[in-house]
Design a protein around this motif. Structure first.
Motif, short mmCIF file in Angstrom:
data_model
loop_
_atom_site.label_atom_id
_atom_site.label_comp_id
_atom_site.label_asym_id
_atom_site.label_seq_id
_atom_site.Cartn_x
_atom_site.Cartn_y
_atom_site.Cartn_z
N ALA A 90 0.83 -1.21 0.00
CA ALA A 90 0.00 0.00 0.00
C ALA A 90 0.87 1.26 0.00
N SER A 91 1.98 1.22 0.74
CA SER A 91 2.86 2.39 0.80
C SER A 91 3.51 2.69 -0.55
N ILE A 92 3.74 1.65 -1.36
CA ILE A 92 4.27 1.88 -2.72
C ILE A 92 3.24 2.62 -3.56
N GLY A 93 1.97 2.21 -3.44
CA GLY A 93 0.91 2.91 -4.14
C GLY A 93 0.78 4.35 -3.69
N VAL A 94 0.89 4.58 -2.38
CA VAL A 94 0.84 5.94 -1.83
C VAL A 94 2.00 6.77 -2.37
N ALA A 95 3.19 6.16 -2.46
CA ALA A 95 4.36 6.87 -2.98
C ALA A 95 4.12 7.35 -4.40
N LEU A 96 3.60 6.47 -5.24
CA LEU A 96 3.36 6.84 -6.64
C LEU A 96 2.29 7.93 -6.73
N ALA A 97 1.25 7.82 -5.91
CA ALA A 97 0.20 8.83 -5.92
C ALA A 97 0.74 10.20 -5.51
N LEU A 98 1.51 10.23 -4.43
CA LEU A 98 2.09 11.50 -3.98
C LEU A 98 3.01 12.10 -5.04
N ARG A 99 3.84 11.25 -5.64
CA ARG A 99 4.82 11.74 -6.61
C ARG A 99 4.14 12.40 -7.80
N TYR A 100 3.09 11.78 -8.29
CA TYR A 100 2.49 12.31 -9.51
C TYR A 100 1.43 13.37 -9.24
N ILE A 101 0.99 13.51 -8.00
CA ILE A 101 0.24 14.71 -7.61
C ILE A 101 1.18 15.92 -7.66
N ILE A 102 2.40 15.73 -7.16
CA ILE A 102 3.40 16.80 -7.22
C ILE A 102 3.72 17.15 -8.67
N VAL A 103 3.87 16.14 -9.52
CA VAL A 103 4.15 16.38 -10.95
C VAL A 103 2.98 17.14 -11.59
N PHE A 104 1.77 16.80 -11.22
CA PHE A 104 0.59 17.45 -11.80
C PHE A 104 0.62 18.95 -11.54
N PHE A 105 1.00 19.35 -10.34
CA PHE A 105 1.00 20.78 -10.00
C PHE A 105 2.29 21.49 -10.40
N TYR A 106 3.43 20.83 -10.19
CA TYR A 106 4.71 21.52 -10.36
C TYR A 106 5.46 21.14 -11.64
N GLY A 107 5.04 20.09 -12.30
CA GLY A 107 5.74 19.65 -13.49
C GLY A 107 6.94 18.78 -13.16
N GLU A 108 7.60 18.29 -14.20
CA GLU A 108 8.72 17.36 -14.04
C GLU A 108 10.08 18.03 -14.02
N ARG A 109 10.13 19.32 -14.28
CA ARG A 109 11.42 20.00 -14.44
C ARG A 109 12.13 20.15 -13.10
N THR A 110 13.43 19.89 -13.12
CA THR A 110 14.28 20.19 -11.97
C THR A 110 14.58 21.68 -11.98
N ARG A 111 14.38 22.34 -10.84
CA ARG A 111 14.61 23.77 -10.83
C ARG A 111 15.43 24.16 -9.61
N GLY A 112 16.20 25.25 -9.78
CA GLY A 112 16.91 25.81 -8.65
C GLY A 112 15.98 26.70 -7.86
N VAL A 113 15.90 26.49 -6.55
CA VAL A 113 14.93 27.23 -5.75
C VAL A 113 15.57 28.09 -4.67
N VAL A 114 16.87 27.94 -4.47
CA VAL A 114 17.55 28.74 -3.45
C VAL A 114 18.87 29.24 -4.02
N ARG A 115 19.20 30.47 -3.71
CA ARG A 115 20.43 31.07 -4.20
C ARG A 115 21.63 30.42 -3.51
N SER A 116 22.77 30.41 -4.19
CA SER A 116 23.98 29.84 -3.61
C SER A 116 24.25 30.45 -2.24
N SER A 117 24.68 29.59 -1.34
CA SER A 117 24.84 30.00 0.05
C SER A 117 25.99 30.97 0.23
N PRO A 118 25.80 32.00 1.08
CA PRO A 118 26.95 32.82 1.49
C PRO A 118 27.96 31.96 2.24
N MET A 119 29.17 32.47 2.41
CA MET A 119 30.23 31.69 3.03
C MET A 119 30.75 32.37 4.29
#
Length: 368
Positions: A174-203
């Motif tokens: 059942a958890s495998i089914g839940v994993a697939l459902a969660l993953r493709y709900i995220i894909v439905f809203f956000y798409g499949e593209r990998t994106r940068g979401v945070v600027r490079s960290s200060p040092m």
């Protein structure tokens, strides 16, 4: 006489003990070779310290993510394959809030809500890092935990609660089914593209850690956050009534029920704590990596399972220790092999240790 005694002792060793001695000998040889490389200058102290620091950072993240998985197993007795996608859920929800707050006036709400799905802005334009938008970053961290808890509780109510008595295998499937459902709900809203979401960290320039000349601020935040959460978890488990009830259920659920422990409340608390830590881990992973994908948690799931198994299935402290070992080995093996093979080495070490100690380093659920 001494030689005969040593020979007799060697003959009486089991094959597991011989294999363990071979493993220890191999580790000692690698340590000696590491010192040789440092002494001869083949490996610079700065490079060595960078590997060590990155191993600590990665290991703490793996350990933090592994705690939730280990808690699920110790209380509910099933391997939760949707755990990786709960990590992704925490990452996406947390960074969505960070973008919504940090991007006010800099980008449209649609672009911020979907994390730049239309490619109209970027984390650099939003100046999204801890110095640029501290309120947005902290709010995102909190929401990552809360949103992941909410999703986990809904899933438990709709799926796992109805299958409590079905056994570990049906729950795993059942958890495998839940994993697939969660993953493709995220894909439905956000798409499949990998994106940068945070600027490079200060040092922190010239801030010495293991001889390292500079350390990323985001990495320091990750380490401090992970350590605080782990100490808080230890306090809850060892010194509160809830912690004692959770440990009792981990040892013997039926006996805990007979003695009057409210098992459903303990299960609820397990999901709240485990999912909260998982969401925070997902958020912190992206803080360190800088990029986010719908497969972020799925790609980490194997490493997290390795950490849990290495430490002892169901052991909270074992999960933390296993995560640190996997992270350190994954990075320190760069001294000898290329980056593409370091995770193979980490998994090989796990297999070798489990051959010698099948119950894991901390012995499983008894230490939950």
């Amino acid at each position: 006489m001494a030689i005969e005694g040593a020979s007799r002792t060697a003959t009486n060793l089991t094959w597991e003990q011989r294999f363990g001695l071979l493993l220890v000998a191999g580790v000692l040889l690698m340590v000696l070779d590491l010192f040789r490389r440092l002494a001869l200058g083949d490996l610079g102290f700065s490079t060595f310290s960078t590997y060590l620091w990155r191993g600590l950072v990665d290991g703490l993240v793996y350990g933090l993510a592994a705690v939730g998985l280990s808690m699920t197993y110790s209380i509910l007795r099933f391997a939760n394959f949707s755990h990786g996608d709960l990590i992704t859920t925490g990452a996406f929800t947390g960074w969505t809030v960070a973008w919504l707050i940090g991007g006010i006036g800099a980008a449209g709400i649609g672009s911020r809500l979907l994390l730049n799905a239309d490619r109209s802005t970027s984390a650099r334009e939003l100046d999204l890092h801890i110095y640029g938008e501290p309120v947005a970053m902290i709010a995102g961290l909190i929401v990552a935990a809360v949103a992941t808890i909410a999703v986990a509780l809904v899933i438990d109510r709709l799926v796992y609660r109805r299958m409590r008595r079905a056994g570990g295998i049906p729950l795993l499937i059942a958890s495998i089914g839940v994993a697939l459902a969660l993953r493709y709900i995220i894909v439905f809203f956000y798409g499949e593209r990998t994106r940068g979401v945070v600027r490079s960290s200060p040092m922190f320039d010239h801030w010495t850690v293991f001889w390292t000349d500079s350390v990323a601020v985001h990495q320091v935040i990750l380490v401090v956050s992970a350590l605080i959460l782990m100490i808080a978890l230890h306090t809850v488990l060892q010194y509160t009534k809830l912690g004692k009830a959770m440990r009792a259920m981990a040892d013997n659920r039926d006996l805990a029920l007979i003695t009057g422990i409210p098992t459903e409340r303990v299960i609820l608390a397990t999901w709240v704590i485990g999912a909260g830590l998982t969401g925070v881990a997902g958020y912190l992973i992206v803080l360190e990596q800088g990029t986010l994908s719908f497969n972020t948690g799925w790609f980490l799931l194997l490493l997290i399972f390795a950490a849990v198994i290495l430490g002892g299935i169901g052991s909270i402290y074992g999960a933390i220790a296993g995560g640190l070992i996997i992270g350190l080995v994954d990075n320190m093996m760069l001294v000898w092999i290329s980056g593409d093979l370091t995770r193979v080495a980490a998994f090989m070490l796990m297999i070798l240790i489990l051959i010698y100690r099948p119950q894991g380093l901390f012995g499983g659920v008894e230490t939950a």
